[in-house]
Design an enzyme around this catalytic site. Structure first.
Site, PDB file in Angstrom:
ATOM      1  N   GLU A 126       0.845  -1.199   0.000  1.00  0.00           N
ATOM      2  CA  GLU A 126       0.000   0.000   0.000  1.00  0.00           C
ATOM      3  C   GLU A 126       0.882   1.251   0.000  1.00  0.00           C
ATOM      4  OE1 GLU A 126      -2.878   0.391   3.172  1.00  0.00           O
ATOM      5  OE2 GLU A 126      -3.648   2.244   2.330  1.00  0.00           O
ATOM      6  N   GLY A 266       3.392   2.310  10.870  1.00  0.00           N
ATOM      7  CA  GLY A 266       3.108   1.496  12.059  1.00  0.00           C
ATOM      8  C   GLY A 266       2.820   0.044  11.741  1.00  0.00           C
ATOM      9  N   ALA A 267       1.928  -0.182  10.777  1.00  0.00           N
ATOM     10  CA  ALA A 267       1.520  -1.548  10.487  1.00  0.00           C
ATOM     11  C   ALA A 267       0.716  -1.554   9.202  1.00  0.00           C
ATOM     12  CB  ALA A 267       0.664  -2.097  11.624  1.00  0.00           C
ATOM     13  N   MET A 268       0.480  -2.755   8.674  1.00  0.00           N
ATOM     14  CA  MET A 268      -0.224  -2.854   7.401  1.00  0.00           C
ATOM     15  C   MET A 268      -1.194  -4.034   7.434  1.00  0.00           C
ATOM     16  SD  MET A 268      -0.740  -1.738   4.392  1.00  0.00           S
ATOM     17  CE  MET A 268      -2.012  -2.523   3.424  1.00  0.00           C
ATOM     18  N   GLU A 269      -2.416  -3.759   6.981  1.00  0.00           N
ATOM     19  CA  GLU A 269      -3.526  -4.696   7.162  1.00  0.00           C
ATOM     20  C   GLU A 269      -3.660  -5.729   6.050  1.00  0.00           C
ATOM     21  OE1 GLU A 269      -3.868  -1.356   6.393  1.00  0.00           O
ATOM     22  OE2 GLU A 269      -5.514  -1.041   4.998  1.00  0.00           O
ATOM     23  N   ASN A 270      -2.575  -6.141   5.380  1.00  0.00           N
ATOM     24  CA  ASN A 270      -2.671  -7.135   4.305  1.00  0.00           C
ATOM     25  C   ASN A 270      -3.602  -8.278   4.720  1.00  0.00           C
ATOM     26  OD1 ASN A 270      -0.245  -5.805   3.185  1.00  0.00           O
ATOM     27  ND2 ASN A 270       0.696  -6.770   4.964  1.00  0.00           N
ATOM     28  N   GLU A 303      -5.652  -2.599  12.751  1.00  0.00           N
ATOM     29  CA  GLU A 303      -5.390  -3.439  11.563  1.00  0.00           C
ATOM     30  C   GLU A 303      -6.432  -4.545  11.462  1.00  0.00           C
ATOM     31  OE1 GLU A 303      -3.446  -1.989   9.655  1.00  0.00           O
ATOM     32  OE2 GLU A 303      -2.530  -0.703  11.172  1.00  0.00           O
ATOM     33  N   GLU A 325      -9.763   4.568   6.184  1.00  0.00           N
ATOM     34  CA  GLU A 325      -8.948   5.001   7.321  1.00  0.00           C
ATOM     35  C   GLU A 325      -9.761   5.780   8.360  1.00  0.00           C
ATOM     36  OE1 GLU A 325      -6.435   3.553   7.900  1.00  0.00           O
ATOM     37  OE2 GLU A 325      -5.628   2.881   5.974  1.00  0.00           O
TER      38      GLU A 325
HETATM   39  N1  B3K Z   1      -3.076   1.136   5.682  1.00  0.00           N
HETATM   40  C1  B3K Z   1      -1.789   1.253   6.306  1.00  0.00           C
HETATM   41  C2  B3K Z   1      -1.036   2.463   5.891  1.00  0.00           C
HETATM   42  C3  B3K Z   1      -0.275   2.323   4.641  1.00  0.00           C
HETATM   43  C4  B3K Z   1       0.583   3.542   4.439  1.00  0.00           C
HETATM   44  C5  B3K Z   1       1.335   3.470   3.190  1.00  0.00           C
HETATM   45  N2  B3K Z   1       2.241   4.589   3.045  1.00  0.00           N
HETATM   46  C6  B3K Z   1      -1.873   1.217   7.784  1.00  0.00           C
HETATM   47  C7  B3K Z   1      -3.169   1.575   8.385  1.00  0.00           C
HETATM   48  O1  B3K Z   1      -3.672   2.660   8.270  1.00  0.00           O
HETATM   49  O2  B3K Z   1      -3.754   0.714   8.974  1.00  0.00           O
HETATM   50 ZN    ZN Z   2      -5.616   2.084   8.783  1.00  0.00          ZN
END
Ligand code: B3K
Ligand code: ZN
Length: 877
Positions: A126, A266-270, A303, A325
């Protein structure tokens, strides 16, 4: 500067083709990785129209092979440029596309796409990282099912992970092994993830209300095993909460989290495979601070909540970012409030918004919750999109009530499940589920700037009524000079001089309906009248911080003291305290010298202190002074040293005046509190630490108390707070504790980050020189975003006194680091440059120095798109 092309919301066009299935095979090698992809496309044009060309995004890729239906496409049917490949002639029933790219993850310092972190391979896609791995329609509205096979050396990379469920595994004769994963849920490319490495795993389970047993796994490098218990518990709490609050269950067999050291955010919700910055998931019971535990809980929950709001229903385009978000931050806030303290959570939401989003909204980067254009979407992961976005969702929640809002969210998720949606789709579902028209809320998505809510009251003793005149005004922002009135929900009450909230009967009503009302101001001005008001009341406004606006009401000190002492709304009480202390600081700023503490303030503080054991965390929030940045925001021109001096004076005066209180509270509240529930113990410590800070501000005895706390405590929260206070107070005195801290904890990256941050933000001594020294420390690493944030980010954002030194050396130093970083990691460089863009807020010398540095950066020949966008906006201000 040559300007890159902007992308506009108004230019949105649906994808030309559908993708039916994507299979990916990663052959991981130490220096080179081969990625083979195969996907099937069909044209997706309205009846009677030919599909346009198929755009496959790809950036900086080495293409080894591309086949369309088994053969190399003719040169006339394929155009290759810096954005990717365009294939023409793909009409007809369907086509299979196979692509092989060669990647060098070790050289990927931007940490987007496939990269190395320590001994691991991991991905970040992302928003547009997928195009750094292969050619594909890398846009959120192209969703398909993914099958991923990873092939790697079995000794170095025994654990191979991707999204979905594991469907196969085996070994190859050459010592490599392979694992295949299949994700049954269609997803956009930004939610793809894979990880390979030698990982320890902490396993647990969660049973859903429908009886499905979900495997929960948190993976870390082996040295971090044993630091994942808190994250697993937080995940279980979040899963339970989403089931109860929204009726939403998890939808795969396993939920995996991987901790990595090098991560841009911080983190990523894959989907099914979250990747986390180690700082937001690890918590060693022996070394985690109270703040760490709260951060882990909130980020894990955030997440997880994305699994529905973001993943099952995703975004049509990146302009809709707040759709996932803002909504997910709101859900995270609800979760934190319901599992912790509603009052404190709301106070922190408000404080956070004022500290980060309000300045953004009044600066050169101001943009609406749904922006209309961008150069690089990475620059729009902002406080406005996230936190103001969450406030907009909260206003919708206020309007619909809890049950209506829940029904609306459920309809939205049912209606758009497995598809990409827009902010209008969300509003439409809320409208349809509740029958409430919400179109007036569109302006909140489209208009930038923080509205000022001006309220004036007039009491009529003859008619025994009270008139409130509400009006609104939103200052101009770049590109938006004229503003529309917004619907502003103002939750309010009226307090009589004895501190009682009065029953509210509005003109024309037969009987009062409670002591609190939400009045929505739609127009520029509106007058409302309350009846049966015998004496002039004190209005209690914007209760629970009902709208993201700046309130302007001419409260007297006595009225603020009454609200602080008697209101039952914690936000209003907290805000009254902030205004009282802000008023004292502004008096010192405007009149110079060291004015005595106003009696109204000391009496009000005395009353708050008397009840400190009932709600220690609230008392800690309430008696903490506004930050230098917040004070600066209230001034026409930022007077760096004067603001610092005036705030220091108040800290000293409060520290001395209440010396006996602080001493008692510190003794009572700091420490471990064995046997006391975790949140209560943390609340006590927080107040104990505020007390210690005031003791230090009052003089030498306080500094000795901090030194004692540093040496004698058995917990990390106490230790780090003491260390920070010492570093702030006296560079010499802090030298030894800083050395011993590093000797003891220097092998723990998360603690080293905190150790660096304490020094980068310290007030004492020569802050710039200290930061220059820190950058030469063996622990510093320009390639690691956490290190950069702890030293350079902390210095430029949290140490105004030293960053803004009047000779401009702080500005020049940061500008040079920004330029260095841009070649390594443009996203982090673009974040680091932001403080320099606020030059117009400062005196002539500082403004000149800051804009000179921006120009210097802007004149660099090879600027990234990310950095270019921020610098250009900063210079245009
Ligand atoms: N969706 C990700 C953020 C990605 C940022 C990319 N530069 C984390 C979050 O908001 O949960
Ligand atoms: Zn988020």
């Amino acid at each position: 500067m040559t300007a890159p092309n902007a992308v506009f919301l108004k230019d949105y066009a649906p994808p030309s083709h559908r993708v039916h299935h994507l299979s990916l095979t990663f052959e991981l090698g130490e220096n080179e990785t081969r990625l083979h992809t195969c996907f099937r496309v069909t044209p997706d044009a309205p009846a009677g129209r030919q599909a346009g060309p198929l755009c496959l995004h790809g950036r900086g890729l080495q293409l080894e092979r591309i086949l369309v239906d088994g053969s190399a496409p003719p040169a006339t049917a394929m155009n290759h440029d810096e954005h990717g490949l365009t294939l023409t002639g793909l009409d007809g029933p369907g086509h299979t596309i196979e692509v092989t790219t060669v990647l060098r993850p070790r050289d990927n310092t931007a940490l987007q796409g496939l990269y190395r972190s320590g001994g691991l391979f991991c991905t970040q896609c992302e928003p547009e990282g997928f195009r750094h791995m292969t050619y594909f329609p890398d846009r959120p509205d192209v969703m398909t099912r993914y099958t991923t096979t990873i092939i790697a050396d079995s000794r170095r990379y025994p654990v191979l992970l991707a999204n979905g469920n594991r469907t196969g595994a085996g070994t190859l004769e050459d010592g490599r092994h392979w694992v295949t994963w299949h994700d049954p849920h269609p997803k956009p490319s930004y939610l793809f993830a894979m990880v390979a490495g030698d990982l320890s795993v902490h396993q647990d389970t969660h049973v859903t209300p429908s009886g499905r047993r979900i495997g929960l796994q948190v993976y870390t490098e082996p040295r971090n095993a044993g630091r994942t218990g808190h994250a697993v518990e937080a995940l279980q709490r979040a899963m339970r909460w989403d089931e109860e609050a929204y009726g939403l269950e998890y939808d795969l067999d396993c939920y995996m989290i991987v901790a990595v050291d090098d991560f841009n955010m911080g983190a990523m919700e894959n989907k099914g495979l979250n990747i986390f910055n180690a700082a937001c998931v690890l918590a060693d019971p022996r070394t985690a601070t109270d703040d760490d535990l709260e951060t882990v809980e909130a980020v894990v929950a955030h997440e997880y909540f994305h699994n529905w709001t973001g993943n099952r229903v995703t975004l049509r385009d990146w302009f809709q970012l707040s759709l996932k978000e803002g909504l997910t931050v709101f859900r995270e806030q609800q979760f934190c409030a319901e599992t912790g303290s509603p009052a404190l959570t709301r106070i922190r939401d408000a404080r956070n918004l004022r500290a980060l989003q309000f300045p953004e909204d009044s600066g050169p980067m101001a943009h609406p919750v749904r922006p209309g254009s961008y150069l690089d979407v990475s620059n729009f992961y902002t406080a406005t999109v996230y936190d103001k976005g969450a406030e907009v969702i909260r206003m919708l929640h206020t309007r619909l009530g809890d049950a209506g809002f829940r029904a609306g969210v459920q309809l939205y998720l049912r209606r758009h499940d497995g598809r990409a949606a827009t902010c209008e789709d969300f509003r439409g579902a809320l409208e349809d589920a509740t029958g409430t028209p919400l179109t007036d809320m569109a302006t909140w998505y489209e208009q930038a700037g923080t509205p000022v809510l001006r309220v004036r009251g007039r009491h009529d003793p003859v008619r025994r009524c009270y008139h409130l005149l509400l009006s609104q005004f939103t200052p101009a922002t770049p590109g938006q000079s004229r503003k529309q009135p917004l619907p502003i929900p103002v939750r309010l009450g009226l307090m009589d001089p004895g501190g009682q909230l009065l029953p509210l009967r509005m003109d024309g009503e037969a009987a009062p309906a409670g002591c609190e009302r939400v009045i929505t101001l739609h127009a520029e001005h509106q007058q409302i009248t309350f009846m049966d008001i015998a004496e002039p009341p004190v209005p209690s406004l914007l209760r629970r911080f009902s709208a993201p606006v700046a309130l302007d009401f001419p409260y007297t000190r006595e009225q603020l003291a009454l609200l602080l002492g008697s209101d039952d709304d914690p936000f209003v009480r907290w805000d009254a305290a902030q205004q009282l202390t802000l008023d004292a600081i502004i008096q010192a700023l405007d009149h110079g010298g060291t004015p005595p503490l106003p009696t109204t303030l000391t009496q009000a503080v005395e009353r708050v202190l008397a009840g400190y054991r009932d709600d220690p965390a609230f008392v800690a929030e309430t008696l903490a002074l506004p930050s230098e940045d917040y004070i600066a925001e209230q001034r026409a021109c930022v007077e760096v040293e004067a603001i610092h001096g005036a705030r220091e004076h108040l800290r000293h005066a409060m520290g001395s005046h209440f010396a006996a209180w602080w001493c008692d509270i510190h003794t009572d509240c700091a420490g471990s509190h064995a046997g006391v529930p975790r949140q209560r113990a943390a609340a006590l410590r927080r107040l104990g630490h505020l007390a210690l800070a005031y003791r230090v501000a009052a003089g030498a005895a306080g500094v000795e108390a901090a030194l004692r706390q540093y040496h004698e405590t058995d917990n990390m929260t106490d230790r780090l707070v003491a260390l920070a206070l010492l570093a702030d107070a006296d560079e010499e005195l802090a030298r030894q504790p800083l050395l011993t801290f590093y000797r003891r904890w220097g092998d723990d990256p998360l603690l080293v980050d905190k150790w660096l941050r304490i020094q980068a933000t310290a007030q004492a001594g020569d802050g710039l020189h200290r930061v220059q020294r820190l950058m030469r420390h063996p622990a510093f690493d320009m390639g690691n975003p956490n290190r950069v944030r702890s030293v350079l980010g902390a210095f430029s954002q949290e140490n105004p006194l030293h960053f803004h030194r009047v000779d401009g050396a702080g500005h020049a130093f940061v500008a040079e680091r920004v330029m260095e970083l841009d070649a390594l990691n443009p996203l982090i460089a673009a974040r680091l440059v932001l403080p320099l863009t606020r030059w117009d807020r400062f005196d002539a010398d500082r403004a000149a120095s800051m804009s000179r540095q921006l120009e210097r950066i802007g004149n660099r020949p090879k600027l990234s798109k990310e950095l270019h966008e921020i610098v250009a906006k900063g210079l245009a201000a």
